[in-house]
Design a protein around this motif. Structure first.
Motif, short mmCIF file in Angstrom:
data_model
loop_
_atom_site.label_atom_id
_atom_site.label_comp_id
_atom_site.label_asym_id
_atom_site.label_seq_id
_atom_site.Cartn_x
_atom_site.Cartn_y
_atom_site.Cartn_z
N LEU A 119 -9.16 24.24 -15.16
CA LEU A 119 -9.91 23.24 -15.75
C LEU A 119 -9.06 21.97 -14.83
CD1 LEU A 119 -12.03 21.77 -17.37
CD2 LEU A 119 -10.33 21.84 -19.28
N VAL A 120 -10.13 21.10 -14.50
CA VAL A 120 -9.64 19.82 -14.02
C VAL A 120 -10.40 18.70 -14.71
CG1 VAL A 120 -9.30 18.28 -11.86
CG2 VAL A 120 -8.88 20.76 -11.54
N ARG A 121 -9.76 17.78 -15.06
CA ARG A 121 -10.50 16.60 -15.72
C ARG A 121 -10.34 15.59 -15.01
NH1 ARG A 121 -8.17 13.18 -20.74
NH2 ARG A 121 -9.99 11.73 -20.98
N VAL A 122 -11.23 14.70 -14.64
CA VAL A 122 -11.23 13.49 -13.72
C VAL A 122 -12.05 12.24 -14.19
CG1 VAL A 122 -11.58 15.20 -11.64
CG2 VAL A 122 -13.51 14.14 -12.53
N MET A 123 -11.48 11.14 -13.78
CA MET A 123 -12.39 9.80 -14.19
C MET A 123 -12.62 9.39 -12.88
SD MET A 123 -13.52 7.44 -15.79
CE MET A 123 -13.36 8.63 -17.45
N PRO A 124 -13.82 9.29 -12.37
CA PRO A 124 -14.26 8.58 -11.45
C PRO A 124 -14.92 7.28 -11.66
CG PRO A 124 -15.99 10.25 -11.88
CD PRO A 124 -14.81 10.13 -12.88
N ASN A 125 -15.40 6.53 -10.88
CA ASN A 125 -15.73 5.05 -11.13
C ASN A 125 -17.10 4.83 -10.37
OD1 ASN A 125 -14.99 4.16 -8.58
ND2 ASN A 125 -13.64 2.76 -9.45
N THR A 126 -18.01 3.84 -10.63
CA THR A 126 -19.26 3.86 -10.26
C THR A 126 -19.32 3.51 -8.69
OG1 THR A 126 -19.42 1.29 -11.01
CG2 THR A 126 -20.35 3.27 -12.17
N PRO A 127 -18.34 2.87 -7.75
CA PRO A 127 -18.26 2.68 -6.52
C PRO A 127 -18.14 3.97 -5.72
CG PRO A 127 -16.77 0.95 -7.45
CD PRO A 127 -17.17 1.88 -8.64
N ALA A 128 -18.16 5.12 -6.67
CA ALA A 128 -18.54 6.42 -5.83
C ALA A 128 -19.94 6.54 -5.21
CB ALA A 128 -18.25 7.31 -6.73
N LEU A 129 -21.01 5.55 -5.89
CA LEU A 129 -22.32 5.73 -5.55
C LEU A 129 -22.39 5.15 -4.08
CD1 LEU A 129 -23.79 4.00 -8.83
CD2 LEU A 129 -23.79 6.70 -7.97
N ILE A 130 -21.29 4.57 -3.57
CA ILE A 130 -21.39 4.15 -2.03
C ILE A 130 -20.37 4.55 -1.32
CG2 ILE A 130 -22.85 1.99 -2.44
CD1 ILE A 130 -20.54 0.61 -2.27
N GLY A 159 -14.35 8.84 -2.05
CA GLY A 159 -13.56 7.98 -2.08
C GLY A 159 -12.31 8.18 -2.15
N SER A 160 -11.42 7.56 -2.58
CA SER A 160 -10.03 8.15 -2.70
C SER A 160 -9.60 8.72 -4.03
CB SER A 160 -8.93 7.03 -2.59
OG SER A 160 -9.21 5.81 -3.51
N VAL A 161 -8.52 9.47 -4.20
CA VAL A 161 -8.18 10.12 -5.35
C VAL A 161 -6.67 9.74 -5.68
CG1 VAL A 161 -7.69 12.49 -6.48
CG2 VAL A 161 -9.62 12.02 -4.77
N VAL A 162 -6.42 9.85 -7.15
CA VAL A 162 -4.92 9.67 -7.38
C VAL A 162 -4.71 10.64 -8.53
CG1 VAL A 162 -3.40 7.96 -8.94
CG2 VAL A 162 -5.03 7.18 -7.12
N ARG A 163 -3.92 11.35 -8.31
CA ARG A 163 -3.49 12.37 -9.20
C ARG A 163 -2.43 12.09 -10.19
NH1 ARG A 163 -1.72 18.34 -6.69
NH2 ARG A 163 -1.16 19.60 -8.52
N VAL A 164 -2.75 12.62 -11.44
CA VAL A 164 -1.67 12.16 -12.40
C VAL A 164 -1.07 13.58 -13.04
CG1 VAL A 164 -2.50 9.93 -13.11
CG2 VAL A 164 -3.51 12.01 -14.16
N LEU A 170 -4.67 9.18 -17.95
CA LEU A 170 -6.14 9.07 -17.67
C LEU A 170 -6.86 8.12 -18.52
CD1 LEU A 170 -7.70 13.05 -16.98
CD2 LEU A 170 -7.15 10.93 -15.32
N ASP A 171 -5.96 7.78 -19.65
CA ASP A 171 -6.43 6.87 -20.43
C ASP A 171 -6.18 5.54 -19.82
OD1 ASP A 171 -7.53 8.51 -22.43
OD2 ASP A 171 -5.43 8.84 -23.42
N ALA A 172 -5.07 5.37 -19.23
CA ALA A 172 -4.72 4.25 -18.19
C ALA A 172 -5.53 4.06 -17.12
CB ALA A 172 -3.26 4.19 -17.77
N VAL A 173 -6.11 5.23 -16.56
CA VAL A 173 -6.88 5.24 -15.39
C VAL A 173 -8.11 4.75 -15.71
CG1 VAL A 173 -8.02 6.65 -13.84
CG2 VAL A 173 -5.71 7.01 -13.95
#
Length: 278
Positions: A119-130, A159-164, A170-173
């Motif tokens: 399992l991988v948990r991720v937090m993307p953001n809406t600029p991913a739409l472009i 986009g880019s990825v930041v691995r923690v 991920l709460d801070a992300v």
């Protein structure tokens, strides 16, 4: 190099569409993607991309190496219950649901005594739409590095990825990049409102505000100077910028930002507790 990894989206909303658009031709082909979405009204736009769609789970899901749960957080438990029968031993599961930690998700995918390890948990953001998103990624320690790299490759397509390496980060992300676009949009709104109060029309104000933020962000990205130094470069003693920044300082701008981000992080933790009880 194009691969032929079969990928399933469980949930076919805007973020799923953004991810798939970046993945096609990079990590897979359109025909290698399966979208399962009970909302059949959205199937046409997927079919136009050459993607397979279904309104219900079937054995086709078992053929997919990667599953991406892209449903609303309050619906993910039900989605998992309806699909996990088709999990294979090497299935890589990616969750983009906010506020649900891997402890809950892996137990739902497996059981309390035998949680799902892949399992991988991720937090993307809406600029991913472009294709300009940034995604925070946390992978369970039980997951092999090959699968972690595959998850990173998929997410890099939007986009880019930041691995923690600590899931709590991920709460801070979430508080920074996940919710961050809303902060920027609020700043744009405020700049436009302020400019119009000074006499500019809406079109002029919007263009100046957006281009200023775009240019400043790009300058910060390519400069070898820290943001504080770039700010100082714009600020002449006794000048217009100094006068504006003094007002920000009087109203504790920095502390307000910190408090807002803390509130977002706290809410993410609360959601984990609320939703994880399902």
């Amino acid at each position: 190099m194009k691969q032929n990894t079969k990928i399933a989206f469980i949930g076919g909303g805007n973020m799923a569409m953004a991810m798939a658009s970046g993945m096609i031709g990079t990590v897979c082909q359109a025909e290698d993607i399966l979208v399962i979405d009970i909302n059949t009204a959205g199937h046409d736009r997927w079919l136009q991309k050459g993607v397979k769609t279904s309104s219900q789970v079937s054995t086709d899901l078992a053929q997919c190496k990667v599953w991406i749960y892209a449903v609303k957080p309050q619906n993910i438990h039900e989605a998992i219950e309806g699909s996990k029968i088709h999990l294979q031993s090497d299935t890589l599961v990616i969750s983009i649901a906010a506020g649900l930690n891997t402890q809950s998700l892996s137990a739902w995918l497996g059981s309390q005594d035998n949680p799902w390890p892949g399992l991988v948990r991720v937090m993307p953001n809406t600029p991913a739409l472009i294709g300009k998103g940034v995604t925070g990624l946390y992978a369970m320690a039980s997951l092999g590095e090959k699968d972690v790299l595959l998850a990173e490759q998929i997410l890099t397509s939007i986009g880019s990825v930041v691995r923690v390496h600590d899931e709590s980060l991920l709460d801070a992300v979430t508080a920074l990049s996940g919710s961050g676009p809303a902060y920027v949009f609020l700043l744009i709104e405020s700049l436009v409102g302020g400019a119009m109060a000074l006499g500019l029309d809406d079109k002029q104000a919007k263009k100046l505000a957006i281009e200023t933020i775009l240019g400043s962000a790009e300058l910060a990205a390519v400069s070898d100077q820290e943001p504080a130094a770039l700010r100082e470069n714009v600020t002449s003693k006794g000048g217009t910028t100094a006068a504006a920044l003094a007002v920000f300082e009087q109203h504790n701008f920095r502390e307000t930002v910190k408090q807002a981000m803390q509130a977002a992080s706290d809410r993410a933790i609360e959601m984990a507790g609320e939703l994880g009880k399902s």
